[in-house]
Design a protein around this motif. Structure first.
Motif, PDB file in Angstrom:
ATOM      1  N   TYR A 136       0.811  -1.225   0.000  1.00 16.45           N
ATOM      2  CA  TYR A 136       0.000   0.000   0.000  1.00 16.45           C
ATOM      3  C   TYR A 136       0.846   1.277   0.000  1.00 16.45           C
ATOM      4  O   TYR A 136       0.301   2.370  -0.081  1.00 16.45           O
ATOM      5  CB  TYR A 136      -0.991   0.013   1.166  1.00 16.45           C
ATOM      6  N   TYR A 137       2.170   1.161   0.051  1.00 13.15           N
ATOM      7  CA  TYR A 137       3.014   2.342  -0.118  1.00 13.15           C
ATOM      8  C   TYR A 137       3.077   2.782  -1.579  1.00 13.15           C
ATOM      9  O   TYR A 137       3.379   3.921  -1.874  1.00 13.15           O
ATOM     10  CB  TYR A 137       4.428   2.074   0.386  1.00 13.15           C
ATOM     11  N   GLY A 138       2.829   1.863  -2.494  1.00 12.41           N
ATOM     12  CA  GLY A 138       2.813   2.202  -3.918  1.00 12.41           C
ATOM     13  C   GLY A 138       1.463   2.790  -4.288  1.00 12.41           C
ATOM     14  O   GLY A 138       0.434   2.143  -4.125  1.00 12.41           O
ATOM     15  N   ASN A 139       1.428   4.006  -4.784  1.00  7.17           N
ATOM     16  CA  ASN A 139       0.148   4.664  -5.041  1.00  7.17           C
ATOM     17  C   ASN A 139      -0.543   4.202  -6.315  1.00  7.17           C
ATOM     18  O   ASN A 139      -1.721   4.461  -6.504  1.00  7.17           O
ATOM     19  CB  ASN A 139       0.322   6.189  -5.055  1.00  7.17           C
ATOM     20  N   ASP A 140       0.138   3.511  -7.201  1.00  9.13           N
ATOM     21  CA  ASP A 140      -0.473   3.115  -8.470  1.00  9.13           C
ATOM     22  C   ASP A 140      -1.627   2.139  -8.287  1.00  9.13           C
ATOM     23  O   ASP A 140      -2.599   2.185  -9.042  1.00  9.13           O
ATOM     24  CB  ASP A 140       0.585   2.540  -9.415  1.00  9.13           C
ATOM     25  N   LEU A 141      -1.554   1.282  -7.289  1.00 11.44           N
ATOM     26  CA  LEU A 141      -2.658   0.364  -7.013  1.00 11.44           C
ATOM     27  C   LEU A 141      -3.892   1.142  -6.560  1.00 11.44           C
ATOM     28  O   LEU A 141      -5.014   0.853  -6.989  1.00 11.44           O
ATOM     29  CB  LEU A 141      -2.255  -0.666  -5.950  1.00 11.44           C
ATOM     30  N   ALA A 142      -3.706   2.158  -5.732  1.00  9.51           N
ATOM     31  CA  ALA A 142      -4.839   2.982  -5.295  1.00  9.51           C
ATOM     32  C   ALA A 142      -5.454   3.729  -6.480  1.00  9.51           C
ATOM     33  O   ALA A 142      -6.688   3.837  -6.580  1.00  9.51           O
ATOM     34  CB  ALA A 142      -4.381   3.964  -4.220  1.00  9.51           C
ATOM     35  N   TYR A 143      -4.633   4.234  -7.389  1.00  6.45           N
ATOM     36  CA  TYR A 143      -5.167   4.886  -8.586  1.00  6.45           C
ATOM     37  C   TYR A 143      -5.951   3.891  -9.436  1.00  6.45           C
ATOM     38  O   TYR A 143      -7.022   4.223  -9.954  1.00  6.45           O
ATOM     39  CB  TYR A 143      -4.044   5.521  -9.420  1.00  6.45           C
ATOM     40  N   LEU A 144      -5.428   2.692  -9.581  1.00  3.35           N
ATOM     41  CA  LEU A 144      -6.152   1.661 -10.336  1.00  3.35           C
ATOM     42  C   LEU A 144      -7.543   1.439  -9.744  1.00  3.35           C
ATOM     43  O   LEU A 144      -8.539   1.409 -10.459  1.00  3.35           O
ATOM     44  CB  LEU A 144      -5.348   0.357 -10.344  1.00  3.35           C
ATOM     45  N   MET A 145      -7.624   1.302  -8.430  1.00  5.72           N
ATOM     46  CA  MET A 145      -8.913   1.090  -7.769  1.00  5.72           C
ATOM     47  C   MET A 145      -9.821   2.316  -7.906  1.00  5.72           C
ATOM     48  O   MET A 145     -11.041   2.182  -8.026  1.00  5.72           O
ATOM     49  CB  MET A 145      -8.723   0.759  -6.290  1.00  5.72           C
TER      50      MET A 145
END
Length: 176
Positions: A136-145
């Motif tokens: 969860y430190y990588g923001n790209d997964l949050a953007y994907l969601m």
């Protein structure tokens, strides 16, 4: 204990559209759309105006960044593909981010723009931020969601898509 059901049909709005909750539901995706649109426009412009980024090598270059993440990437073949022409790949990402951001902000082909944003975020998650620990430190997964609700719902309000849809309905004689 007794239970009751509201039977009145009174709404505080003269146009009959409902109360503040109904309005909140209708506009719920608008802040997300504005945030993602502005963010992707900024990201694209930032890449295009950063003279160090659009180079094959050197501090802050797209080439050095891709070489640095190659061995920790979930999809090294994708990184290898980008390394065949890092500057071209950098321009492709920057212009794709601009297109996605503008489409999302204006609500023009909103689902397609959101799908593009989701695919960009997915590719960045699988390459650049894959090694983030914890994940969860990588923001790209949050953007994907964050893109997924816009892929599903599009831009139903305050958008070019909604205006075009309304125009088509008026031409066919439909009212809503």
């Amino acid at each position: 204990m007794t239970h009751s059901m509201r039977t009145d049909t009174h709404t505080p709005y003269p146009d009959g559209r409902g109360d503040w909750r109904d309005t909140a539901v209708r506009y719920a995706l608008l802040p997300l759309r504005v945030f993602l649109g502005v963010t992707f426009i900024y990201a694209g412009l930032d890449k295009l105006t950063d003279s160090a980024f659009m180079k094959e090598a050197g501090s802050g270059s797209i080439g050095d960044m891709m070489r640095a993440v190659r061995d920790s990437s979930a999809v090294p073949a994708l990184v290898d593909l980008s390394l065949k022409n890092p500057v071209g790949f950098g321009y492709a990402i920057a212009f794709a981010e601009l297109a996605v951001g503008i489409g999302t902000l204006l609500g023009l082909l909103a689902r397609l723009a959101a799908l593009g944003g989701a695919l960009i975020s997915l590719s960045l998650w699988l390459t650049v931020s894959w090694a983030s620990d914890p994940y969860y430190y990588g923001n790209d997964l949050a953007y994907l969601m964050a893109w997924i609700p816009l892929v599903l719902a599009g831009a139903p309000l305050l958008s070019v898509d909604a205006a075009l849809r309304g125009r088509r309905r008026r031409r066919r004689g439909e009212y809503r």
